[in-house]
Design a protein around this motif. Structure first.
Motif, PDB file in Angstrom:
ATOM      1  N   LEU A 171       0.844  -1.374  -0.013  1.00 21.09           N
ATOM      2  CA  LEU A 171       0.084  -0.108   0.238  1.00 21.09           C
ATOM      3  C   LEU A 171       0.826   1.399   0.077  1.00 21.09           C
ATOM      4  O   LEU A 171       0.440   2.132  -0.492  1.00 21.09           O
ATOM      5  CB  LEU A 171      -1.007   0.015   1.260  1.00 21.09           C
ATOM      6  N   GLY A 172       1.961   1.186   0.821  1.00 20.95           N
ATOM      7  CA  GLY A 172       2.768   2.131   0.738  1.00 20.95           C
ATOM      8  C   GLY A 172       3.394   2.405  -0.444  1.00 20.95           C
ATOM      9  O   GLY A 172       3.562   3.619  -1.117  1.00 20.95           O
ATOM     10  N   LEU A 173       3.991   1.347  -1.135  1.00 24.12           N
ATOM     11  CA  LEU A 173       4.518   1.665  -2.698  1.00 24.12           C
ATOM     12  C   LEU A 173       3.486   2.086  -3.370  1.00 24.12           C
ATOM     13  O   LEU A 173       3.803   3.101  -4.404  1.00 24.12           O
ATOM     14  CB  LEU A 173       5.273   0.231  -2.869  1.00 24.12           C
ATOM     15  N   GLY A 174       2.642   1.633  -3.449  1.00 24.22           N
ATOM     16  CA  GLY A 174       1.425   2.217  -4.373  1.00 24.22           C
ATOM     17  C   GLY A 174       1.031   3.301  -4.024  1.00 24.22           C
ATOM     18  O   GLY A 174       0.796   4.406  -5.125  1.00 24.22           O
ATOM     19  N   LEU A 175       0.813   4.111  -2.810  1.00 28.54           N
ATOM     20  CA  LEU A 175       0.762   5.393  -2.687  1.00 28.54           C
ATOM     21  C   LEU A 175       1.565   6.150  -3.217  1.00 28.54           C
ATOM     22  O   LEU A 175       1.458   7.346  -3.843  1.00 28.54           O
ATOM     23  CB  LEU A 175       0.461   5.581  -1.231  1.00 28.54           C
ATOM     24  N   TYR A 176       2.974   5.816  -3.254  1.00 29.21           N
ATOM     25  CA  TYR A 176       4.252   6.721  -3.530  1.00 29.21           C
ATOM     26  C   TYR A 176       4.101   6.779  -5.116  1.00 29.21           C
ATOM     27  O   TYR A 176       4.407   7.704  -5.500  1.00 29.21           O
ATOM     28  CB  TYR A 176       5.228   6.013  -3.092  1.00 29.21           C
ATOM     29  N   ILE A 177       3.649   5.687  -5.749  1.00 33.55           N
ATOM     30  CA  ILE A 177       3.617   5.481  -7.146  1.00 33.55           C
ATOM     31  C   ILE A 177       2.592   6.721  -7.681  1.00 33.55           C
ATOM     32  O   ILE A 177       2.775   7.385  -8.744  1.00 33.55           O
ATOM     33  CB  ILE A 177       3.276   4.074  -7.762  1.00 33.55           C
ATOM     34  N   VAL A 178       1.290   6.456  -7.015  1.00 31.50           N
ATOM     35  CA  VAL A 178       0.460   7.779  -7.519  1.00 31.50           C
ATOM     36  C   VAL A 178       0.624   9.031  -7.058  1.00 31.50           C
ATOM     37  O   VAL A 178       0.485   9.879  -7.800  1.00 31.50           O
ATOM     38  CB  VAL A 178      -0.756   7.114  -6.503  1.00 31.50           C
ATOM     39  N   ALA A 179       1.602   9.383  -6.085  1.00 36.00           N
ATOM     40  CA  ALA A 179       1.834  10.697  -5.587  1.00 36.00           C
ATOM     41  C   ALA A 179       2.757  11.045  -6.712  1.00 36.00           C
ATOM     42  O   ALA A 179       3.057  12.280  -7.258  1.00 36.00           O
ATOM     43  CB  ALA A 179       2.518  10.633  -4.306  1.00 36.00           C
ATOM     44  N   GLN A 180       3.661  10.110  -7.234  1.00 37.42           N
ATOM     45  CA  GLN A 180       4.687  10.674  -8.156  1.00 37.42           C
ATOM     46  C   GLN A 180       3.824  10.877  -9.494  1.00 37.42           C
ATOM     47  O   GLN A 180       4.281  11.757 -10.360  1.00 37.42           O
ATOM     48  CB  GLN A 180       5.667   9.523  -8.493  1.00 37.42           C
ATOM     49  N   ALA A 181       2.816   9.950  -9.928  1.00 40.38           N
ATOM     50  CA  ALA A 181       2.162  10.149 -11.129  1.00 40.38           C
ATOM     51  C   ALA A 181       1.584  11.653 -11.178  1.00 40.38           C
ATOM     52  O   ALA A 181       1.460  12.032 -12.237  1.00 40.38           O
ATOM     53  CB  ALA A 181       1.157   9.016 -11.464  1.00 40.38           C
ATOM     54  N   VAL A 182       0.944  11.853  -9.810  1.00 40.78           N
ATOM     55  CA  VAL A 182       0.337  13.261  -9.964  1.00 40.78           C
ATOM     56  C   VAL A 182       1.419  14.646 -10.004  1.00 40.78           C
ATOM     57  O   VAL A 182       1.076  15.324 -10.872  1.00 40.78           O
ATOM     58  CB  VAL A 182      -0.575  13.203  -8.656  1.00 40.78           C
ATOM     59  N   ILE A 183       2.440  14.184  -9.565  1.00 47.14           N
ATOM     60  CA  ILE A 183       3.319  15.345  -9.381  1.00 47.14           C
ATOM     61  C   ILE A 183       4.139  15.581 -10.918  1.00 47.14           C
ATOM     62  O   ILE A 183       4.396  16.676 -11.162  1.00 47.14           O
ATOM     63  CB  ILE A 183       4.281  15.514  -8.060  1.00 47.14           C
ATOM     64  N   PHE A 184       4.238  14.495 -11.545  1.00 46.60           N
ATOM     65  CA  PHE A 184       4.732  14.359 -12.757  1.00 46.60           C
ATOM     66  C   PHE A 184       3.968  14.970 -14.048  1.00 46.60           C
ATOM     67  O   PHE A 184       4.258  15.308 -15.045  1.00 46.60           O
ATOM     68  CB  PHE A 184       5.190  13.066 -13.256  1.00 46.60           C
ATOM     69  N   LEU A 185       2.482  15.192 -13.517  1.00 43.82           N
ATOM     70  CA  LEU A 185       1.471  15.388 -14.602  1.00 43.82           C
ATOM     71  C   LEU A 185       1.911  16.678 -15.512  1.00 43.82           C
ATOM     72  O   LEU A 185       1.979  16.948 -16.734  1.00 43.82           O
ATOM     73  CB  LEU A 185       0.404  15.575 -14.065  1.00 43.82           C
ATOM     74  N   PRO A 186       2.268  17.749 -14.792  1.00 46.05           N
ATOM     75  CA  PRO A 186       2.340  18.951 -15.518  1.00 46.05           C
ATOM     76  C   PRO A 186       3.565  18.936 -16.597  1.00 46.05           C
ATOM     77  O   PRO A 186       3.305  19.272 -17.530  1.00 46.05           O
ATOM     78  CB  PRO A 186       2.749  20.129 -14.257  1.00 46.05           C
ATOM     79  N   ILE A 187       4.580  18.483 -16.056  1.00 36.79           N
ATOM     80  CA  ILE A 187       5.987  18.282 -17.103  1.00 36.79           C
ATOM     81  C   ILE A 187       5.782  17.353 -18.019  1.00 36.79           C
ATOM     82  O   ILE A 187       6.191  17.771 -19.099  1.00 36.79           O
ATOM     83  CB  ILE A 187       7.187  18.154 -15.979  1.00 36.79           C
ATOM     84  N   LEU A 188       5.131  16.161 -17.874  1.00 32.76           N
ATOM     85  CA  LEU A 188       4.881  15.218 -18.756  1.00 32.76           C
ATOM     86  C   LEU A 188       3.589  15.772 -19.855  1.00 32.76           C
ATOM     87  O   LEU A 188       3.989  15.553 -21.252  1.00 32.76           O
ATOM     88  CB  LEU A 188       4.271  13.780 -18.200  1.00 32.76           C
ATOM     89  N   TYR A 189       2.846  16.441 -19.205  1.00 33.97           N
ATOM     90  CA  TYR A 189       1.939  17.202 -20.113  1.00 33.97           C
ATOM     91  C   TYR A 189       2.282  18.233 -21.158  1.00 33.97           C
ATOM     92  O   TYR A 189       2.229  18.302 -22.258  1.00 33.97           O
ATOM     93  CB  TYR A 189       0.613  17.614 -19.470  1.00 33.97           C
ATOM     94  N   LEU A 190       3.285  18.932 -20.333  1.00 29.81           N
ATOM     95  CA  LEU A 190       3.880  19.766 -21.184  1.00 29.81           C
ATOM     96  C   LEU A 190       4.715  19.311 -22.440  1.00 29.81           C
ATOM     97  O   LEU A 190       4.513  19.804 -23.644  1.00 29.81           O
ATOM     98  CB  LEU A 190       4.822  20.708 -20.295  1.00 29.81           C
ATOM     99  N   ALA A 191       5.620  18.489 -22.148  1.00 22.10           N
ATOM    100  CA  ALA A 191       6.196  17.738 -23.307  1.00 22.10           C
ATOM    101  C   ALA A 191       5.484  16.832 -24.269  1.00 22.10           C
ATOM    102  O   ALA A 191       5.497  17.196 -25.346  1.00 22.10           O
ATOM    103  CB  ALA A 191       7.272  16.652 -22.637  1.00 22.10           C
ATOM    104  N   ALA A 192       4.483  16.285 -23.818  1.00 28.06           N
ATOM    105  CA  ALA A 192       3.677  15.441 -24.685  1.00 28.06           C
ATOM    106  C   ALA A 192       2.647  16.355 -25.678  1.00 28.06           C
ATOM    107  O   ALA A 192       2.538  15.534 -26.829  1.00 28.06           O
ATOM    108  CB  ALA A 192       3.005  14.178 -24.093  1.00 28.06           C
ATOM    109  N   VAL A 193       2.060  16.969 -24.770  1.00 33.17           N
ATOM    110  CA  VAL A 193       0.714  17.837 -25.380  1.00 33.17           C
ATOM    111  C   VAL A 193       0.891  19.284 -25.749  1.00 33.17           C
ATOM    112  O   VAL A 193       0.866  19.424 -26.898  1.00 33.17           O
ATOM    113  CB  VAL A 193      -0.372  17.684 -24.571  1.00 33.17           C
ATOM    114  N   TRP A 194       1.425  19.929 -25.126  1.00 25.95           N
ATOM    115  CA  TRP A 194       1.740  21.411 -25.411  1.00 25.95           C
ATOM    116  C   TRP A 194       2.767  21.641 -26.260  1.00 25.95           C
ATOM    117  O   TRP A 194       3.010  22.387 -27.164  1.00 25.95           O
ATOM    118  CB  TRP A 194       1.866  22.148 -24.110  1.00 25.95           C
ATOM    119  N   MET A 195       3.933  20.800 -25.967  1.00 24.01           N
ATOM    120  CA  MET A 195       5.100  20.906 -26.945  1.00 24.01           C
ATOM    121  C   MET A 195       4.847  19.851 -28.020  1.00 24.01           C
ATOM    122  O   MET A 195       5.701  20.311 -29.248  1.00 24.01           O
ATOM    123  CB  MET A 195       6.230  20.508 -26.247  1.00 24.01           C
ATOM    124  N   GLY A 196       3.977  18.852 -27.907  1.00 22.94           N
ATOM    125  CA  GLY A 196       3.935  17.938 -29.096  1.00 22.94           C
ATOM    126  C   GLY A 196       5.118  17.255 -29.205  1.00 22.94           C
ATOM    127  O   GLY A 196       5.432  16.677 -30.386  1.00 22.94           O
TER     128      GLY A 196
END
Length: 239
Positions: free
Chosen positions: A95-120
């Protein structure tokens, strides 16, 4: 965390077969964590796309909101690490490992979305992944082949990480850019963290703590990936 290497219950004092099992399980769980993180990001960005933009804008819309995100992430990471070290329940560890994976996924959203979508330019994410993977493989080989005691890095990280966090918060409050020099320094610091954690796998963790060990490695690798990706985005923006 105790870094004394005289503990009779740590991996270093276990039998060769038990050490091999611990190392194999740790890296299998690390691979699973990275895979789950990548899948979660693909699902969030690939399936929801534009629906995520209001959330992302809320996260990065102001210095206060991003600082709040960092604080929540820090709290979630502390809880996740504590759960992953649970000595009473294997389920709590996962559960701890899963929580951390979710937390990382959320905090990475802006930079990944920037690269994949806004920058294409989703290829930048792939490039950052390959660079991170190559560095981690090299660092891991150094740690295991040399069998060097990297416990001395604890003091450097104990000072460096809080200072880096203070600089990041200051940059948000006073609106000054961190730049690639700072990002490069963060990559170097996370390289030290990978070496330190890999050394701890043998000398600090016990044979049943492979979930906690994989979380610690994942934390350092994910942070390294973040700053490498930031450097590549910055370089691509200059073209």
């Amino acid at each position: 965390m105790n870094t004394g290497y005289a503990n009779p219950y740590v991996v270093a004092e276990a039998s060769a077969s038990d050490r091999a099992v611990f190392i194999r399980k740790t890296y299998l769980h690390l691979a699973g964590a990275i895979g789950a993180f990548a899948l979660l990001e693909w699902l969030l960005i690939g399936l929801f796309g534009k629906q995520l933009e209001p959330l992302i804008m809320m996260m990065v819309g102001s210095p206060v909101s991003w600082i709040a995100v960092l604080v929540v992430f820090g709290i979630a990471g502390t809880i996740a690490d504590r759960w992953a070290r649970s000595e009473t329940s294997r389920g709590m560890q996962y559960l701890g490992l899963g929580l951390y994976i979710v937390a990382q996924a959320v905090i990475f959203l802006p930079i990944l979305y920037l690269a994949a979508v806004w920058m294409g330019a989703p290829e930048i994410i792939v490039q950052a992944g390959f660079i991170t993977g190559g560095l981690v493989l090299g660092l891991t080989a150094v740690a295991f082949v040399t069998k060097q005691d990297f416990s001395f890095l604890r003091g450097i990280l104990a000072i460096g990480i809080p200072v880096a966090l203070a600089v990041i918060v200051a940059s948000l409050i006073f609106s000054f850019p961190l730049g690639n020099l700072f990002a490069g320094a963060m990559v170097v610091m996370m390289a030290a963290a990978v070496l330190y954690t890999t050394s701890n796998m043998i000398h600090v963790y016990r044979t049943e703590q492979y979930v906690a060990a994989s979380l610690a490695l994942f934390a350092s690798i994910a942070t390294m990936f973040f700053w490498i990706l930031r450097i590549l985005i910055s370089l691509a923006g200059r073209d």
